[in-house]
Design an enzyme around this catalytic site. Sequence first.
Site, short mmCIF file in Angstrom:
data_model
loop_
_atom_site.label_atom_id
_atom_site.label_comp_id
_atom_site.label_asym_id
_atom_site.label_seq_id
_atom_site.Cartn_x
_atom_site.Cartn_y
_atom_site.Cartn_z
N TRP A 28 -7.48 7.88 -1.17
CA TRP A 28 -6.45 8.52 -2.00
C TRP A 28 -6.45 7.82 -3.35
CZ3 TRP A 28 -1.98 6.15 -4.11
CH2 TRP A 28 -1.25 7.03 -4.93
N GLU A 42 -7.37 12.41 0.85
CA GLU A 42 -5.95 12.80 0.81
C GLU A 42 -5.59 13.41 -0.54
OE1 GLU A 42 -3.35 9.42 1.29
OE2 GLU A 42 -1.56 10.67 1.51
N LYS A 46 -2.78 15.35 -3.27
CA LYS A 46 -1.39 15.13 -3.67
C LYS A 46 -0.98 16.15 -4.73
CE LYS A 46 1.85 11.48 -4.67
NZ LYS A 46 2.14 10.05 -4.65
N ASP A 71 -0.85 14.75 3.72
CA ASP A 71 0.37 13.94 3.79
C ASP A 71 1.51 14.91 3.56
OD1 ASP A 71 2.64 12.49 2.68
OD2 ASP A 71 1.35 10.74 2.51
N HIS A 89 3.17 15.53 0.17
CA HIS A 89 2.33 15.82 -0.97
C HIS A 89 2.19 17.30 -1.32
CE1 HIS A 89 0.06 11.71 -0.88
NE2 HIS A 89 1.37 11.59 -0.85
N HIS A 98 -0.96 12.20 7.30
CA HIS A 98 -0.01 11.13 7.02
C HIS A 98 1.36 11.73 7.28
CE1 HIS A 98 -2.23 8.10 4.19
NE2 HIS A 98 -2.65 8.06 5.43
N ASP A 158 8.01 13.22 -2.81
CA ASP A 158 7.24 12.32 -1.94
C ASP A 158 7.91 10.96 -1.88
OD1 ASP A 158 5.05 11.27 -0.49
OD2 ASP A 158 4.06 10.64 -2.33
N ASP A 205 8.73 9.08 0.64
CA ASP A 205 8.32 8.17 1.71
C ASP A 205 9.48 7.56 2.48
OD1 ASP A 205 5.30 8.05 1.76
OD2 ASP A 205 5.68 7.77 -0.36
N ASP A 250 2.98 7.20 7.21
CA ASP A 250 2.91 6.69 5.84
C ASP A 250 4.28 6.80 5.17
OD1 ASP A 250 2.19 5.83 3.34
OD2 ASP A 250 1.21 7.69 2.74
C1 RNT Z 1 0.42 8.07 -1.87
C2 RNT Z 1 -0.32 8.36 -0.61
C3 RNT Z 1 -1.01 7.20 0.01
C4 RNT Z 1 -0.18 5.93 -0.02
C5 RNT Z 1 -0.76 4.78 0.75
C6 RNT Z 1 -0.07 3.51 0.47
O1 RNT Z 1 1.18 9.10 -2.29
O2 RNT Z 1 0.55 8.94 0.31
O3 RNT Z 1 -1.40 7.53 1.29
O4 RNT Z 1 1.10 6.17 0.45
O5 RNT Z 1 -2.11 4.73 0.51
ZN ZN Z 2 -0.20 9.24 2.28
#
Ligand code: RNT
Ligand code: ZN
Length: 414
Positions: free
Chosen positions: A181, A222, A224, A255, A258, A282, A290, A292, A322
Amino acid sequence: MTNYELAKAKYAKYGIDTDAAIETLKDVTVSIHCWQGDDVTGFDSKEALSGGIQTTGNYPGKARTPDELMADIDKAFSMVPGKKKLNLHACYAIFEDGEYANRNELQPKHFAKWVKFAKERGMGIDFNPTFFAHPMVKDNLTLSSPDEETRKFWVEHGKACLKIAEYFANETGECCVMNIWIPDGFKEIPADRLGPRARFKESLDEILATPYDKSKVYVTLESKVFGIGLESYTVGSAEFCLSYSTKNNITPLMDNGHYHPTEVVSDKISSLLAFNEKIALHVTRAVRWDSDHVVIFDDETKEIAKEIVRCDALDRVFIALDYFDASVNRIAAWTVGARNMQKALLNALLIPAAELKDYQDKADYTKMLAISEEYKTFPFGDVFDEYCRRCGAPVGMDWIEECDKYEREVLSKR
Ligand code: RNT
Ligand code: ZN
């Protein structure tokens, strides 16, 4: 009769075997990210977190050294049922005796301590090159940089990581998922959208030209939609990453933080499974963006798990977590999110997928809806408790006291 026996009987009445569901789930691997333990800080650079991602909060007790992080991982993992894998980032390299290696020079030996840690616990390791929080990230760009020195540096990093991923697979005897990523993007509307993507493509080609054992290392890519400070354009967009993965026979990674807020990954899983032998996820919780947040037992997490199960794809989907929350006890954050992923999977395994598909095919949407809704109030919690018991993990709220004790005895002394 115990609560579990009652629950088992209730499910059995409708042809659902709770013991079988428990046995199936015991073999499903969930990859748990090391970076929840220290707010994505790592050990190799003094740079602040960058790349449009952010950990917010200042909860005391964060791990500062490899030993602290390993102890915290042990604590958190002991409170989560099921089969776990450790997910590392390149910035968690461990240098001994004053040595240091830049990201483009990382070697397997810098992860020997992690390998020892994983082997002693019978775990596999997944891996991520770290394309952020480093002085060589120039103007928010890495693999797509127009500056050749910068781009090459990050290509070398990717290549170095592939070797390390293979080392993990060889040492642990489990495959290693290596996820790429990059944060590359622009805050301002770009004048050239193709140039950075062409360079990213070239860089990926260069990285993947490194010979590696494809039966042991799965490279994932990955995508985004945007990052903080990078709102107008993301080089590794969904279309770019999916096209690249498909064309180059690597594995796409989604993810669920994303995408645009009304898009759901649960709806995308089947499309990707139709075209890929393996796919990767993820699992996170996006709150408006995003962000998290810690994974909760919410509708989308349940729906993601249901998709994996009803597509009969438990062995085709690499499930990783994640998220990174620094506003609550980090061990609790890990535990809550990972237990919830397990709950979602077990919940999915206790739904009669074949029966519901049949109603759909017969266009009996009434029964499809009515029956799906009734299962929502089945005694799922009692089956989850039994699953925890059989895995030797704390049942119900018991882990919370354990977590408090660890906070009193360990975290509060840091
Ligand atoms: C970032 C991505 C990625 C990170 C990690 C830390 O938006 O989700 O996967 O969260 O690599
Ligand atoms: Zn991620």
